[in-house]
Design a protein around this motif. Structure first.
Motif, PDB file in Angstrom:
ATOM      1  N   GLY A  44     -43.051 -13.214  48.643  1.00  0.00           N
ATOM      2  CA  GLY A  44     -43.235 -13.773  47.317  1.00  0.00           C
ATOM      3  C   GLY A  44     -41.911 -14.181  46.713  1.00  0.00           C
ATOM      4  N   THR A  45     -41.992 -14.866  45.561  1.00  0.00           N
ATOM      5  CA  THR A  45     -40.774 -15.342  44.908  1.00  0.00           C
ATOM      6  C   THR A  45     -40.518 -14.624  43.588  1.00  0.00           C
ATOM      7  OG1 THR A  45     -42.034 -17.127  43.893  1.00  0.00           O
ATOM      8  CG2 THR A  45     -40.886 -17.627  45.945  1.00  0.00           C
ATOM      9  N   GLU A  46     -41.543 -14.331  42.814  1.00  0.00           N
ATOM     10  CA  GLU A  46     -41.383 -13.689  41.498  1.00  0.00           C
ATOM     11  C   GLU A  46     -41.703 -12.206  41.618  1.00  0.00           C
ATOM     12  OE1 GLU A  46     -40.220 -15.404  38.882  1.00  0.00           O
ATOM     13  OE2 GLU A  46     -40.106 -17.152  40.186  1.00  0.00           O
ATOM     14  N   LEU A  47     -40.763 -11.425  42.118  1.00  0.00           N
ATOM     15  CA  LEU A  47     -40.993 -10.004  42.367  1.00  0.00           C
ATOM     16  C   LEU A  47     -40.263  -9.150  41.342  1.00  0.00           C
ATOM     17  CD1 LEU A  47     -40.501  -9.979  46.236  1.00  0.00           C
ATOM     18  CD2 LEU A  47     -42.600 -10.272  44.960  1.00  0.00           C
ATOM     19  N   THR A  48     -40.871  -8.015  40.984  1.00  0.00           N
ATOM     20  CA  THR A  48     -40.221  -7.021  40.135  1.00  0.00           C
ATOM     21  C   THR A  48     -40.345  -5.667  40.822  1.00  0.00           C
ATOM     22  OG1 THR A  48     -42.256  -6.628  38.891  1.00  0.00           O
ATOM     23  CG2 THR A  48     -40.714  -8.240  37.980  1.00  0.00           C
ATOM     24  N   ARG A  49     -39.417  -4.796  40.526  1.00  0.00           N
ATOM     25  CA  ARG A  49     -39.405  -3.460  41.128  1.00  0.00           C
ATOM     26  C   ARG A  49     -40.090  -2.482  40.180  1.00  0.00           C
ATOM     27  NH1 ARG A  49     -36.826  -1.632  45.394  1.00  0.00           N
ATOM     28  NH2 ARG A  49     -35.575  -3.505  45.567  1.00  0.00           N
ATOM     29  N   LEU A  50     -40.952  -1.613  40.738  1.00  0.00           N
ATOM     30  CA  LEU A  50     -41.607  -0.589  39.940  1.00  0.00           C
ATOM     31  C   LEU A  50     -40.602   0.517  39.649  1.00  0.00           C
ATOM     32  CD1 LEU A  50     -45.007  -0.403  41.837  1.00  0.00           C
ATOM     33  CD2 LEU A  50     -44.562  -1.485  39.647  1.00  0.00           C
ATOM     34  N   THR A  51     -40.649   1.048  38.426  1.00  0.00           N
ATOM     35  CA  THR A  51     -39.619   1.994  38.025  1.00  0.00           C
ATOM     36  C   THR A  51     -40.010   3.454  38.254  1.00  0.00           C
ATOM     37  OG1 THR A  51     -40.447   1.859  35.761  1.00  0.00           O
ATOM     38  CG2 THR A  51     -38.587   0.445  36.337  1.00  0.00           C
ATOM     39  N   LYS A  52     -41.072   3.927  37.647  1.00  0.00           N
ATOM     40  CA  LYS A  52     -41.402   5.343  37.720  1.00  0.00           C
ATOM     41  C   LYS A  52     -42.341   5.609  38.895  1.00  0.00           C
ATOM     42  CE  LYS A  52     -42.477   9.246  34.836  1.00  0.00           C
ATOM     43  NZ  LYS A  52     -42.935   9.710  33.553  1.00  0.00           N
ATOM     44  N   LYS A  53     -41.808   6.196  39.951  1.00  0.00           N
ATOM     45  CA  LYS A  53     -42.559   6.383  41.186  1.00  0.00           C
ATOM     46  C   LYS A  53     -43.638   7.465  41.078  1.00  0.00           C
ATOM     47  CE  LYS A  53     -39.971   3.689  43.840  1.00  0.00           C
ATOM     48  NZ  LYS A  53     -40.394   2.619  44.656  1.00  0.00           N
ATOM     49  N   SER A  54     -43.512   8.397  40.143  1.00  0.00           N
ATOM     50  CA  SER A  54     -44.485   9.486  40.057  1.00  0.00           C
ATOM     51  C   SER A  54     -45.838   9.016  39.538  1.00  0.00           C
ATOM     52  CB  SER A  54     -43.945  10.600  39.161  1.00  0.00           C
ATOM     53  OG  SER A  54     -43.807  10.135  37.836  1.00  0.00           O
ATOM     54  N   THR A  55     -45.906   7.864  38.887  1.00  0.00           N
ATOM     55  CA  THR A  55     -47.175   7.371  38.351  1.00  0.00           C
ATOM     56  C   THR A  55     -47.822   6.346  39.275  1.00  0.00           C
ATOM     57  OG1 THR A  55     -46.046   5.631  37.101  1.00  0.00           O
ATOM     58  CG2 THR A  55     -46.415   7.729  35.977  1.00  0.00           C
ATOM     59  N   ILE A  56     -47.288   6.155  40.471  1.00  0.00           N
ATOM     60  CA  ILE A  56     -47.800   5.144  41.387  1.00  0.00           C
ATOM     61  C   ILE A  56     -48.656   5.804  42.465  1.00  0.00           C
ATOM     62  CG2 ILE A  56     -47.192   3.341  43.031  1.00  0.00           C
ATOM     63  CD1 ILE A  56     -44.558   3.034  41.505  1.00  0.00           C
ATOM     64  N   SER A  57     -49.850   5.267  42.665  1.00  0.00           N
ATOM     65  CA  SER A  57     -50.719   5.668  43.771  1.00  0.00           C
ATOM     66  C   SER A  57     -50.769   4.504  44.749  1.00  0.00           C
ATOM     67  CB  SER A  57     -52.126   5.978  43.265  1.00  0.00           C
ATOM     68  OG  SER A  57     -52.101   7.056  42.376  1.00  0.00           O
ATOM     69  N   TYR A  58     -50.667   4.802  46.025  1.00  0.00           N
ATOM     70  CA  TYR A  58     -50.607   3.751  47.039  1.00  0.00           C
ATOM     71  C   TYR A  58     -51.931   3.634  47.774  1.00  0.00           C
ATOM     72  CZ  TYR A  58     -45.602   3.831  46.259  1.00  0.00           C
ATOM     73  OH  TYR A  58     -44.365   3.757  45.681  1.00  0.00           O
ATOM     74  N   ILE A  69     -52.523  -2.885  38.476  1.00  0.00           N
ATOM     75  CA  ILE A  69     -52.474  -3.059  39.927  1.00  0.00           C
ATOM     76  C   ILE A  69     -51.214  -3.838  40.282  1.00  0.00           C
ATOM     77  CG2 ILE A  69     -53.635  -4.016  41.945  1.00  0.00           C
ATOM     78  CD1 ILE A  69     -56.261  -3.772  40.417  1.00  0.00           C
ATOM     79  N   SER A  70     -50.538  -3.372  41.296  1.00  0.00           N
ATOM     80  CA  SER A  70     -49.338  -4.033  41.792  1.00  0.00           C
ATOM     81  C   SER A  70     -49.552  -4.340  43.265  1.00  0.00           C
ATOM     82  CB  SER A  70     -48.141  -3.097  41.613  1.00  0.00           C
ATOM     83  OG  SER A  70     -47.039  -3.559  42.328  1.00  0.00           O
ATOM     84  N   TYR A  71     -49.086  -5.493  43.711  1.00  0.00           N
ATOM     85  CA  TYR A  71     -49.169  -5.878  45.119  1.00  0.00           C
ATOM     86  C   TYR A  71     -47.773  -5.844  45.714  1.00  0.00           C
ATOM     87  CZ  TYR A  71     -53.738  -7.615  43.750  1.00  0.00           C
ATOM     88  OH  TYR A  71     -55.018  -7.703  43.266  1.00  0.00           O
ATOM     89  N   SER A  72     -47.622  -5.180  46.848  1.00  0.00           N
ATOM     90  CA  SER A  72     -46.321  -5.095  47.496  1.00  0.00           C
ATOM     91  C   SER A  72     -46.045  -6.375  48.278  1.00  0.00           C
ATOM     92  CB  SER A  72     -46.278  -3.907  48.445  1.00  0.00           C
ATOM     93  OG  SER A  72     -46.365  -2.719  47.703  1.00  0.00           O
ATOM     94  N   ALA A  73     -44.814  -6.829  48.203  1.00  0.00           N
ATOM     95  CA  ALA A  73     -44.394  -8.025  48.930  1.00  0.00           C
ATOM     96  C   ALA A  73     -42.902  -7.943  49.178  1.00  0.00           C
ATOM     97  CB  ALA A  73     -44.732  -9.282  48.128  1.00  0.00           C
ATOM     98  N   THR A  74     -42.433  -8.770  50.099  1.00  0.00           N
ATOM     99  CA  THR A  74     -40.993  -8.905  50.321  1.00  0.00           C
ATOM    100  C   THR A  74     -40.546 -10.237  49.752  1.00  0.00           C
ATOM    101  OG1 THR A  74     -41.383  -9.885  52.504  1.00  0.00           O
ATOM    102  CG2 THR A  74     -41.000  -7.514  52.421  1.00  0.00           C
ATOM    103  N   GLU A  75     -39.277 -10.304  49.393  1.00  0.00           N
ATOM    104  CA  GLU A  75     -38.763 -11.527  48.786  1.00  0.00           C
ATOM    105  C   GLU A  75     -38.570 -12.617  49.830  1.00  0.00           C
ATOM    106  OE1 GLU A  75     -35.725 -12.766  45.298  1.00  0.00           O
ATOM    107  OE2 GLU A  75     -35.786 -10.732  46.028  1.00  0.00           O
TER     108      GLU A  75
END
Length: 156
Positions: free
Chosen positions: A52-66, A147-153
């Protein structure tokens, strides 16, 4: 006669004091034990995240479920099936089981973190959109709307 006589200057290098070395080693070991996070689950599916091109990094890892979606893989790395599977924790699930999992995750969080709860979907780029739509519908029924989708830049 020479003005400088170097034959009388035999200096010994003082020995290195290693008395504090065990304390230093245990301090560094303790530091790494504190700051290192252990891997919570084994990924049992093979997935290649899209770019993807417009990516942001998630900050607080404890609130993320994969949620992992991809082709099932053996521990040796062999792909077991070409059909995509959904993985939560260390088991394969159907889309209907996602609601119960999200309810359990929400109940284990603090009240402040429940509002910030995010689901990160790590899906293979070849996963059919129907499976992802089923997962999204299950998350919607579970009232998990971030919801967040994982992608590489994308490399240009």
């Amino acid at each position: 006669m020479s003005r400088f006589n170097f034959s009388h200057r035999h200096h010994k290098v003082p020995g290195l004091n290693t008395a504090a070395l065990p304390d230093l080693i245990f301090t560094v070991l303790f530091f790494f034990m504190i700051v290192t996070h252990m891997k919570k689950q084994n990924v049992m599916v093979k997935y290649q995240v899209p770019q993807g091109t417009e990516l942001t990094r998630l900050t607080k890892k404890s609130t993320i479920s994969y949620i992992y979606i991809g082709r099932p893989e053996s521990p040796e790395g062999k792909v077991l099936s070409q059909k995509s599977q959904i993985q939560l924790n260390d088991k394969y699930v159907k889309p209907g089981e996602i609601e119960d999992y999200m309810a359990a995750e929400r109940s284990s969080m603090s009240p402040d973190d429940v509002d910030k709860m995010t689901v990160s979907i790590k899906a293979d780029r070849r996963t059919p959109m129907g499976i992802i739509a089923d997962v999204k519908q299950a998350l919607r029924r579970a009232k998990t709307l971030r919801i967040s989708y994982s992608a590489t830049e994308t490399k240009n």
